[in-house]
Design an enzyme around this catalytic site. Structure first.
Site, mmCIF file in Angstrom:
data_model
loop_
_atom_site.group_PDB
_atom_site.id
_atom_site.type_symbol
_atom_site.label_atom_id
_atom_site.label_comp_id
_atom_site.label_asym_id
_atom_site.label_seq_id
_atom_site.Cartn_x
_atom_site.Cartn_y
_atom_site.Cartn_z
ATOM 1 N N HIS A 174 -23.129 -24.905 34.599
ATOM 2 C CA HIS A 174 -24.449 -25.379 34.984
ATOM 3 C C HIS A 174 -24.684 -25.288 36.483
ATOM 4 O O HIS A 174 -25.844 -25.271 36.909
ATOM 5 C CB HIS A 174 -24.661 -26.801 34.470
ATOM 6 C CG HIS A 174 -24.972 -26.859 33.011
ATOM 7 N ND1 HIS A 174 -25.879 -27.736 32.468
ATOM 8 C CD2 HIS A 174 -24.496 -26.130 31.970
ATOM 9 C CE1 HIS A 174 -25.954 -27.548 31.155
ATOM 10 N NE2 HIS A 174 -25.108 -26.590 30.834
ATOM 11 N N HIS A 192 -18.648 -22.385 23.127
ATOM 12 C CA HIS A 192 -18.965 -23.545 22.283
ATOM 13 C C HIS A 192 -17.848 -23.838 21.291
ATOM 14 O O HIS A 192 -17.927 -24.828 20.557
ATOM 15 C CB HIS A 192 -20.277 -23.302 21.521
ATOM 16 C CG HIS A 192 -21.494 -23.660 22.307
ATOM 17 N ND1 HIS A 192 -22.757 -23.213 21.982
ATOM 18 C CD2 HIS A 192 -21.649 -24.434 23.414
ATOM 19 C CE1 HIS A 192 -23.623 -23.692 22.849
ATOM 20 N NE2 HIS A 192 -22.976 -24.426 23.736
ATOM 21 N N THR A 193 -16.832 -23.015 21.284
ATOM 22 C CA THR A 193 -15.646 -23.360 20.498
ATOM 23 C C THR A 193 -15.024 -24.655 21.033
ATOM 24 O O THR A 193 -14.269 -25.319 20.338
ATOM 25 C CB THR A 193 -14.610 -22.208 20.532
ATOM 26 O OG1 THR A 193 -13.628 -22.423 19.529
ATOM 27 C CG2 THR A 193 -13.934 -22.093 21.884
ATOM 28 N N ARG A 209 -18.595 -26.989 31.218
ATOM 29 C CA ARG A 209 -20.044 -27.125 31.353
ATOM 30 C C ARG A 209 -20.450 -27.343 32.805
ATOM 31 O O ARG A 209 -21.481 -26.831 33.269
ATOM 32 C CB ARG A 209 -20.508 -28.296 30.478
ATOM 33 C CG ARG A 209 -22.000 -28.518 30.434
ATOM 34 C CD ARG A 209 -22.364 -29.531 29.359
ATOM 35 N NE ARG A 209 -23.734 -29.968 29.490
ATOM 36 C CZ ARG A 209 -24.122 -31.222 29.643
ATOM 37 N NH1 ARG A 209 -23.209 -32.195 29.662
ATOM 38 N NH2 ARG A 209 -25.392 -31.527 29.752
ATOM 39 N N ASP A 232 -27.318 -20.835 18.457
ATOM 40 C CA ASP A 232 -26.069 -20.356 17.851
ATOM 41 C C ASP A 232 -26.384 -19.438 16.670
ATOM 42 O O ASP A 232 -25.816 -18.345 16.549
ATOM 43 C CB ASP A 232 -25.222 -21.536 17.351
ATOM 44 C CG ASP A 232 -24.818 -22.493 18.448
ATOM 45 O OD1 ASP A 232 -24.477 -22.008 19.547
ATOM 46 O OD2 ASP A 232 -24.859 -23.707 18.213
ATOM 47 N N ASP A 275 -10.552 -20.581 20.974
ATOM 48 C CA ASP A 275 -10.248 -19.414 20.150
ATOM 49 C C ASP A 275 -11.568 -18.845 19.636
ATOM 50 O O ASP A 275 -12.632 -19.164 20.181
ATOM 51 C CB ASP A 275 -9.296 -19.779 19.002
ATOM 52 C CG ASP A 275 -9.828 -20.889 18.110
ATOM 53 O OD1 ASP A 275 -11.058 -21.155 18.141
ATOM 54 O OD2 ASP A 275 -9.027 -21.513 17.392
ATOM 55 N N TRP A 321 -18.797 -27.967 17.335
ATOM 56 C CA TRP A 321 -19.076 -26.666 16.723
ATOM 57 C C TRP A 321 -17.899 -26.195 15.860
ATOM 58 O O TRP A 321 -18.083 -25.415 14.943
ATOM 59 C CB TRP A 321 -19.345 -25.621 17.806
ATOM 60 C CG TRP A 321 -20.678 -25.719 18.465
ATOM 61 C CD1 TRP A 321 -21.808 -25.019 18.131
ATOM 62 C CD2 TRP A 321 -21.042 -26.539 19.588
ATOM 63 N NE1 TRP A 321 -22.853 -25.347 18.957
ATOM 64 C CE2 TRP A 321 -22.406 -26.285 19.869
ATOM 65 C CE3 TRP A 321 -20.353 -27.467 20.370
ATOM 66 C CZ2 TRP A 321 -23.093 -26.911 20.906
ATOM 67 C CZ3 TRP A 321 -21.035 -28.094 21.395
ATOM 68 C CH2 TRP A 321 -22.377 -27.832 21.661
ATOM 69 N N THR A 322 -16.701 -26.671 16.225
ATOM 70 C CA THR A 322 -15.494 -26.260 15.513
ATOM 71 C C THR A 322 -14.653 -27.484 15.169
ATOM 72 O O THR A 322 -14.813 -28.556 15.770
ATOM 73 C CB THR A 322 -14.641 -25.299 16.368
ATOM 74 O OG1 THR A 322 -14.208 -25.983 17.557
ATOM 75 C CG2 THR A 322 -15.427 -24.050 16.756
#
Length: 404
Positions: free
Chosen positions: A147, A276-277, A143, A337, A316, A308-309
Protein backbone atom coordinates in the site's frame (compact mmCIF):
# COMPACT_ATOMS: atom_id res chain seq x y z
CA UNK A 1 23.83 32.49 4.13
CA UNK A 2 26.53 31.98 6.76
CA UNK A 3 28.25 28.87 8.11
CA UNK A 4 30.02 29.27 11.47
CA UNK A 5 31.96 26.89 13.66
CA UNK A 6 30.89 26.34 17.27
CA UNK A 7 33.51 28.93 18.31
CA UNK A 8 33.73 32.43 16.90
CA UNK A 9 36.12 32.83 13.98
CA UNK A 10 37.86 35.98 12.85
CA UNK A 11 37.01 37.09 9.36
CA UNK A 12 39.66 35.54 7.12
CA UNK A 13 41.61 37.39 4.53
CA UNK A 14 41.42 34.35 2.27
CA UNK A 15 38.87 33.86 -0.51
CA UNK A 16 35.44 32.51 0.56
CA UNK A 17 36.15 28.90 -0.33
CA UNK A 18 39.25 28.91 1.86
CA UNK A 19 37.14 30.30 4.70
CA UNK A 20 34.79 27.34 4.36
CA UNK A 21 37.75 24.97 4.54
CA UNK A 22 38.89 26.61 7.76
CA UNK A 23 35.43 26.19 9.26
CA UNK A 24 35.41 22.53 8.25
CA UNK A 25 38.77 21.96 9.92
CA UNK A 26 37.35 23.46 13.12
CA UNK A 27 34.31 21.20 12.90
CA UNK A 28 36.55 18.15 12.59
CA UNK A 29 37.64 18.70 16.17
CA UNK A 30 34.13 17.77 17.20
CA UNK A 31 33.60 15.05 14.57
CA UNK A 32 36.56 12.65 14.49
CA UNK A 33 35.76 11.42 11.04
CA UNK A 34 36.08 12.39 7.41
CA UNK A 35 34.76 15.71 6.09
CA UNK A 36 34.38 16.52 2.43
CA UNK A 37 33.64 19.98 1.09
CA UNK A 38 32.68 20.94 -2.43
CA UNK A 39 32.58 24.77 -2.52
CA UNK A 40 32.43 26.69 -5.81
CA UNK A 41 35.82 27.99 -6.86
CA UNK A 42 34.75 31.14 -8.66
CA UNK A 43 31.91 32.60 -6.60
CA UNK A 44 31.47 33.70 -2.98
CA UNK A 45 29.14 31.68 -0.81
CA UNK A 46 26.81 34.66 -0.46
CA UNK A 47 26.18 34.86 -4.20
CA UNK A 48 25.89 31.23 -5.27
CA UNK A 49 23.78 30.93 -8.41
CA UNK A 50 23.25 27.77 -10.42
CA UNK A 51 25.57 25.78 -8.14
CA UNK A 52 25.46 23.98 -4.81
CA UNK A 53 27.62 23.61 -1.74
CA UNK A 54 27.59 20.19 -0.17
CA UNK A 55 28.89 19.34 3.26
CA UNK A 56 29.27 15.71 4.25
CA UNK A 57 29.91 14.78 7.85
CA UNK A 58 30.64 11.13 8.42
CA UNK A 59 30.55 10.56 12.16
CA UNK A 60 31.21 7.02 13.32
CA UNK A 61 28.66 4.75 11.59
CA UNK A 62 26.22 7.57 10.86
CA UNK A 63 25.96 9.95 7.94
CA UNK A 64 24.58 13.46 7.87
CA UNK A 65 24.32 15.18 4.53
CA UNK A 66 23.60 18.88 4.18
CA UNK A 67 22.76 20.16 0.71
CA UNK A 68 22.30 23.83 -0.15
CA UNK A 69 21.08 25.23 -3.43
CA UNK A 70 20.59 28.96 -3.65
CA UNK A 71 19.39 28.72 -7.24
CA UNK A 72 16.27 26.88 -6.10
CA UNK A 73 16.23 28.26 -2.56
CA UNK A 74 16.13 24.73 -1.23
CA UNK A 75 17.75 23.00 1.70
CA UNK A 76 17.70 19.37 2.74
CA UNK A 77 19.29 17.44 5.55
CA UNK A 78 19.53 13.69 5.41
CA UNK A 79 20.87 11.29 7.97
CA UNK A 80 21.27 7.54 8.12
CA UNK A 81 21.37 7.75 11.89
CA UNK A 82 19.82 9.88 14.62
CA UNK A 83 21.23 13.32 15.24
CA UNK A 84 20.57 16.25 17.50
CA UNK A 85 19.52 19.65 16.13
CA UNK A 86 21.86 21.19 18.70
CA UNK A 87 24.84 19.80 16.79
CA UNK A 88 23.83 22.08 13.91
CA UNK A 89 22.86 25.15 15.97
CA UNK A 90 25.61 27.28 14.46
CA UNK A 91 24.48 26.64 10.90
CA UNK A 92 22.58 29.82 10.10
CA UNK A 93 20.49 30.11 6.98
CA UNK A 94 18.15 32.96 6.23
CA UNK A 95 15.26 32.77 5.57
CA UNK A 96 15.32 28.96 5.53
CA UNK A 97 16.34 28.25 9.13
CA UNK A 98 12.78 27.81 10.46
CA UNK A 99 12.17 25.02 7.95
CA UNK A 100 15.18 22.81 8.72
CA UNK A 101 13.48 20.66 11.33
CA UNK A 102 9.86 21.44 10.54
CA UNK A 103 9.20 17.72 10.02
CA UNK A 104 9.96 16.80 13.63
CA UNK A 105 6.67 18.09 15.01
CA UNK A 106 4.40 16.82 12.23
CA UNK A 107 4.15 13.23 13.34
CA UNK A 108 5.56 11.04 16.08
CA UNK A 109 6.70 8.69 13.31
CA UNK A 110 8.12 11.22 10.86
CA UNK A 111 11.74 11.41 9.80
CA UNK A 112 13.95 13.52 7.58
CA UNK A 113 14.59 11.96 4.17
CA UNK A 114 17.70 9.82 4.21
CA UNK A 115 19.48 6.94 2.54
CA UNK A 116 19.58 3.70 4.51
CA UNK A 117 22.60 2.07 6.11
CA UNK A 118 23.30 -1.46 4.74
CA UNK A 119 24.41 -2.89 8.09
CA UNK A 120 21.29 -1.57 9.80
CA UNK A 121 19.12 -2.96 6.99
CA UNK A 122 20.52 -6.44 7.62
CA UNK A 123 20.02 -6.16 11.37
CA UNK A 124 16.49 -4.82 10.90
CA UNK A 125 15.70 -7.81 8.68
CA UNK A 126 16.69 -10.19 11.47
CA UNK A 127 14.45 -8.32 13.90
CA UNK A 128 11.59 -8.53 11.40
CA UNK A 129 12.06 -12.29 11.24
CA UNK A 130 11.75 -12.50 15.02
CA UNK A 131 8.66 -10.30 14.91
CA UNK A 132 7.09 -12.62 12.34
CA UNK A 133 7.78 -15.65 14.53
CA UNK A 134 6.26 -14.09 17.62
CA UNK A 135 3.29 -12.26 16.08
CA UNK A 136 2.44 -14.23 12.90
CA UNK A 137 1.97 -10.85 11.21
CA UNK A 138 3.11 -11.85 7.72
CA UNK A 139 -0.07 -10.73 5.89
CA UNK A 140 -0.30 -7.23 7.32
CA UNK A 141 3.40 -6.54 6.70
CA UNK A 142 2.99 -7.61 3.07
CA UNK A 143 0.02 -5.27 2.81
CA UNK A 144 2.02 -2.42 4.39
CA UNK A 145 4.68 -2.56 1.68
CA UNK A 146 2.14 -2.93 -1.09
CA UNK A 147 0.00 0.00 0.00
CA UNK A 148 2.98 2.33 0.28
CA UNK A 149 4.18 1.54 -3.25
CA UNK A 150 0.77 0.93 -4.87
CA UNK A 151 -0.11 4.63 -5.05
CA UNK A 152 2.35 5.11 -7.93
CA UNK A 153 1.14 6.92 -11.05
CA UNK A 154 3.43 6.48 -14.06
CA UNK A 155 1.85 9.49 -15.75
CA UNK A 156 3.20 11.89 -13.13
CA UNK A 157 6.91 12.62 -13.43
CA UNK A 158 7.38 14.80 -10.35
CA UNK A 159 8.66 13.09 -7.17
CA UNK A 160 7.01 12.59 -4.74
CA UNK A 161 3.72 13.64 -6.33
CA UNK A 162 3.90 10.48 -8.46
CA UNK A 163 3.36 8.42 -5.29
CA UNK A 164 4.95 5.04 -4.80
CA UNK A 165 7.43 3.57 -2.31
CA UNK A 166 8.43 6.70 -0.43
CA UNK A 167 7.32 6.10 3.17
CA UNK A 168 4.32 8.43 2.96
CA UNK A 169 2.03 5.80 4.48
CA UNK A 170 3.41 6.59 7.93
CA UNK A 171 1.44 9.85 8.03
CA UNK A 172 -2.06 9.89 9.51
CA UNK A 173 -3.62 11.57 6.50
CA UNK A 174 -2.76 8.59 4.29
CA UNK A 175 -3.33 5.96 6.97
CA UNK A 176 -6.93 7.18 7.15
CA UNK A 177 -7.59 6.37 3.49
CA UNK A 178 -10.34 3.73 3.36
CA UNK A 179 -8.11 1.17 1.63
CA UNK A 180 -5.59 1.42 4.48
CA UNK A 181 -7.99 0.47 7.29
CA UNK A 182 -6.11 -1.48 9.96
CA UNK A 183 -2.61 -0.67 8.71
CA UNK A 184 -1.99 1.47 11.78
CA UNK A 185 -1.47 -1.90 13.50
CA UNK A 186 1.37 -2.71 11.11
CA UNK A 187 3.04 0.59 11.96
CA UNK A 188 2.72 -0.16 15.67
CA UNK A 189 4.37 -3.54 15.11
CA UNK A 190 7.41 -2.18 13.31
CA UNK A 191 7.81 1.10 15.21
CA UNK A 192 10.23 -0.44 17.76
CA UNK A 193 12.38 -1.67 14.86
CA UNK A 194 12.35 1.79 13.25
CA UNK A 195 13.27 3.37 16.58
CA UNK A 196 16.13 0.91 16.98
CA UNK A 197 17.46 1.39 13.45
CA UNK A 198 17.20 5.08 12.71
CA UNK A 199 19.55 4.57 9.77
CA UNK A 200 16.79 2.77 7.83
CA UNK A 201 14.20 4.88 6.05
CA UNK A 202 10.50 4.18 6.43
CA UNK A 203 10.25 3.53 2.69
CA UNK A 204 12.93 0.85 2.93
CA UNK A 205 11.57 -0.62 6.15
CA UNK A 206 8.08 -1.05 4.68
CA UNK A 207 9.45 -2.88 1.63
CA UNK A 208 11.96 -4.88 3.68
CA UNK A 209 9.17 -6.06 5.98
CA UNK A 210 6.95 -7.00 3.03
CA UNK A 211 9.58 -9.02 1.16
CA UNK A 212 10.84 -10.70 4.34
CA UNK A 213 7.28 -11.74 5.24
CA UNK A 214 6.82 -13.41 1.85
CA UNK A 215 10.12 -15.29 2.16
CA UNK A 216 9.53 -16.35 5.78
CA UNK A 217 6.08 -17.67 4.87
CA UNK A 218 7.68 -20.09 2.41
CA UNK A 219 7.53 -17.90 -0.66
CA UNK A 220 10.25 -17.12 -3.20
CA UNK A 221 13.33 -15.00 -2.55
CA UNK A 222 12.46 -11.49 -3.71
CA UNK A 223 15.35 -9.78 -5.60
CA UNK A 224 15.12 -6.54 -3.65
CA UNK A 225 17.22 -3.43 -3.52
CA UNK A 226 17.19 -0.64 -0.96
CA UNK A 227 18.18 2.98 -0.47
CA UNK A 228 14.72 4.54 -0.88
CA UNK A 229 14.36 8.15 0.23
CA UNK A 230 11.46 9.16 2.49
CA UNK A 231 9.08 11.99 1.90
CA UNK A 232 9.29 14.42 4.81
CA UNK A 233 5.81 15.88 5.27
CA UNK A 234 2.15 14.81 5.15
CA UNK A 235 1.56 17.37 2.39
CA UNK A 236 3.54 15.01 0.15
CA UNK A 237 1.10 12.10 0.57
CA UNK A 238 -0.88 11.02 -2.52
CA UNK A 239 -4.60 11.73 -2.74
CA UNK A 240 -7.04 9.00 -1.81
CA UNK A 241 -8.34 6.63 -4.47
CA UNK A 242 -5.19 5.19 -6.04
CA UNK A 243 -5.42 1.72 -4.46
CA UNK A 244 -7.65 -1.08 -5.82
CA UNK A 245 -11.12 -1.73 -4.42
CA UNK A 246 -12.39 -5.21 -3.52
CA UNK A 247 -15.83 -5.09 -5.14
CA UNK A 248 -16.00 -2.60 -8.03
CA UNK A 249 -18.84 -2.88 -10.60
CA UNK A 250 -16.46 -4.17 -13.29
CA UNK A 251 -13.67 -5.99 -11.41
CA UNK A 252 -11.39 -6.84 -14.35
CA UNK A 253 -11.61 -3.34 -15.78
CA UNK A 254 -10.95 -1.85 -12.37
CA UNK A 255 -7.83 -3.99 -11.82
CA UNK A 256 -6.45 -2.94 -15.17
CA UNK A 257 -7.22 0.73 -14.54
CA UNK A 258 -5.33 0.67 -11.24
CA UNK A 259 -2.40 -1.55 -12.16
CA UNK A 260 -1.89 -0.21 -15.68
CA UNK A 261 -1.57 3.22 -14.06
CA UNK A 262 1.37 1.75 -12.13
CA UNK A 263 2.93 0.40 -15.33
CA UNK A 264 2.09 -3.25 -14.60
CA UNK A 265 0.63 -5.77 -17.06
CA UNK A 266 -1.92 -8.61 -16.93
CA UNK A 267 0.62 -11.25 -15.92
CA UNK A 268 1.86 -9.09 -13.06
CA UNK A 269 -1.70 -8.33 -11.93
CA UNK A 270 -2.51 -12.03 -11.63
CA UNK A 271 0.83 -12.94 -10.03
CA UNK A 272 0.53 -10.20 -7.40
CA UNK A 273 -3.07 -11.22 -6.68
CA UNK A 274 -1.59 -14.55 -5.61
CA UNK A 275 -0.34 -12.93 -2.41
CA UNK A 276 -3.89 -13.35 -1.13
CA UNK A 277 -2.74 -16.85 -0.29
CA UNK A 278 -1.70 -15.05 2.92
CA UNK A 279 -4.06 -13.33 5.30
CA UNK A 280 -7.70 -12.68 6.10
CA UNK A 281 -10.34 -10.09 5.30
CA UNK A 282 -12.11 -8.57 8.28
CA UNK A 283 -15.60 -7.18 7.69
CA UNK A 284 -15.12 -4.42 10.26
CA UNK A 285 -12.22 -3.08 8.19
CA UNK A 286 -13.02 -3.84 4.57
CA UNK A 287 -16.71 -4.68 4.62
CA UNK A 288 -15.89 -8.10 3.15
CA UNK A 289 -15.66 -11.57 4.61
CA UNK A 290 -17.18 -13.46 7.53
CA UNK A 291 -16.53 -12.47 11.16
CA UNK A 292 -14.80 -15.83 11.62
CA UNK A 293 -14.46 -19.28 10.05
CA UNK A 294 -13.18 -22.67 11.10
CA UNK A 295 -9.79 -21.58 9.76
CA UNK A 296 -9.58 -18.29 11.67
CA UNK A 297 -11.56 -18.58 14.91
CA UNK A 298 -8.50 -19.67 16.88
CA UNK A 299 -5.91 -17.39 15.29
CA UNK A 300 -2.90 -17.38 15.26
CA UNK A 301 -2.80 -13.74 16.15
CA UNK A 302 -6.11 -12.00 16.80
CA UNK A 303 -8.87 -14.50 15.91
CA UNK A 304 -11.52 -13.86 13.29
CA UNK A 305 -11.94 -12.78 9.70
CA UNK A 306 -12.19 -14.90 6.58
CA UNK A 307 -9.14 -16.20 4.77
CA UNK A 308 -8.66 -16.97 1.09
CA UNK A 309 -6.88 -20.23 1.88
CA UNK A 310 -7.01 -22.84 4.64
CA UNK A 311 -3.32 -22.34 5.58
CA UNK A 312 -3.36 -18.58 5.44
CA UNK A 313 0.16 -18.09 6.83
CA UNK A 314 1.74 -20.28 4.16
CA UNK A 315 2.79 -18.78 0.85
CA UNK A 316 2.06 -21.19 -2.01
CA UNK A 317 -0.31 -21.44 -5.00
CA UNK A 318 -3.35 -22.52 -2.95
CA UNK A 319 -5.09 -19.23 -3.72
CA UNK A 320 -5.40 -20.09 -7.39
CA UNK A 321 -6.44 -23.69 -6.73
CA UNK A 322 -9.12 -22.69 -4.22
CA UNK A 323 -10.61 -19.93 -6.36
CA UNK A 324 -10.77 -22.27 -9.35
CA UNK A 325 -12.54 -25.01 -7.38
CA UNK A 326 -14.72 -22.90 -5.03
CA UNK A 327 -15.59 -25.95 -2.92
CA UNK A 328 -15.32 -24.38 0.53
CA UNK A 329 -17.74 -21.71 1.71
CA UNK A 330 -15.38 -20.81 4.52
CA UNK A 331 -12.82 -19.53 1.99
CA UNK A 332 -13.15 -15.98 0.67
CA UNK A 333 -13.56 -15.10 -3.01
CA UNK A 334 -13.85 -11.38 -3.73
CA UNK A 335 -15.20 -10.08 -7.06
CA UNK A 336 -11.64 -9.11 -8.01
CA UNK A 337 -10.48 -12.66 -7.17
CA UNK A 338 -13.21 -14.27 -9.27
CA UNK A 339 -12.27 -12.02 -12.20
CA UNK A 340 -8.94 -13.80 -12.51
CA UNK A 341 -10.72 -16.90 -13.83
CA UNK A 342 -13.48 -15.03 -15.67
CA UNK A 343 -11.45 -12.59 -17.73
CA UNK A 344 -9.89 -14.38 -20.76
CA UNK A 345 -6.47 -12.72 -20.47
CA UNK A 346 -6.22 -13.08 -16.69
CA UNK A 347 -7.42 -16.69 -16.87
CA UNK A 348 -4.38 -17.79 -18.90
CA UNK A 349 -2.06 -16.92 -16.02
CA UNK A 350 -4.43 -17.98 -13.23
CA UNK A 351 -4.80 -21.46 -14.74
CA UNK A 352 -1.04 -21.68 -15.17
CA UNK A 353 -0.32 -20.73 -11.57
CA UNK A 354 -2.95 -23.14 -10.23
CA UNK A 355 -1.07 -25.98 -11.94
CA UNK A 356 2.54 -24.79 -11.64
CA UNK A 357 3.70 -23.33 -8.32
CA UNK A 358 7.26 -22.88 -9.58
CA UNK A 359 6.03 -20.67 -12.42
CA UNK A 360 3.93 -18.68 -9.95
CA UNK A 361 6.89 -18.17 -7.61
CA UNK A 362 9.11 -16.98 -10.46
CA UNK A 363 6.60 -14.48 -11.80
CA UNK A 364 5.55 -13.34 -8.35
CA UNK A 365 9.13 -12.59 -7.24
CA UNK A 366 9.73 -10.43 -10.30
CA UNK A 367 6.41 -8.60 -9.95
CA UNK A 368 6.88 -7.99 -6.22
CA UNK A 369 10.36 -6.55 -6.77
CA UNK A 370 9.04 -4.29 -9.49
CA UNK A 371 6.12 -3.11 -7.35
CA UNK A 372 8.47 -2.34 -4.45
CA UNK A 373 10.47 0.09 -6.60
CA UNK A 374 7.60 2.05 -8.11
CA UNK A 375 8.06 5.77 -7.60
CA UNK A 376 11.10 5.26 -5.38
CA UNK A 377 13.98 7.73 -5.33
CA UNK A 378 17.18 5.84 -4.51
CA UNK A 379 20.25 7.11 -2.69
CA UNK A 380 22.69 5.94 -3.93
CA UNK A 381 21.03 6.08 -7.32
CA UNK A 382 21.84 2.45 -8.13
CA UNK A 383 20.37 1.29 -4.83
CA UNK A 384 21.71 -0.99 -2.11
CA UNK A 385 21.83 -4.77 -2.55
CA UNK A 386 22.03 -7.06 0.47
CA UNK A 387 23.78 -10.46 0.62
CA UNK A 388 25.28 -10.03 -2.83
CA UNK A 389 21.92 -10.89 -4.40
CA UNK A 390 21.49 -9.14 -7.71
CA UNK A 391 18.65 -6.67 -7.96
CA UNK A 392 15.63 -7.37 -10.10
CA UNK A 393 16.17 -7.36 -13.84
CA UNK A 394 14.06 -4.23 -14.24
CA UNK A 395 15.58 -0.76 -14.01
CA UNK A 396 13.87 1.11 -11.20
CA UNK A 397 14.45 4.42 -12.95
CA UNK A 398 12.28 3.19 -15.80
CA UNK A 399 9.17 3.24 -13.71
CA UNK A 400 10.26 6.01 -11.39
CA UNK A 401 10.40 8.38 -14.35
CA UNK A 402 6.77 8.06 -15.37
CA UNK A 403 7.80 6.87 -18.82
CA UNK A 404 7.26 3.48 -20.39
Amino acid sequence: MRVCAPQALKKPANPPHQHIKTVAQSQMAQYPSSLTLSPPKSQPMASLRGSAATVRLLHSASRVRLSLSSASSSLSISSSSSYSPSSLKCLQFSPLAPHIFKDQNRSSMSTVAAASDPAQLKSAREDIKELLKSKSCHPILVRLGWHDSGTYNKNIEEWPRMGGANGSLRFDIELKHAANAGLVNALKLIKPIKDKYSGVTYADLFQLASATAIEEAGGPKIPMKYGRVDVSAPEECPEEGRLPAAGPPKPADHLREVFYRMGLNDKEIVALSGAHTLGRSRPERSGWGKPETKYTKNGPGAPGGQSWTAEWLKFDNSYFKDIKQRKDDDLLVLPTDAALFEDPSFKVYAEKYAEDQEAFFKDYAEAHAKLSNLGAKFDPQEGIVLDGVAGEKFMAAKYSSGKD
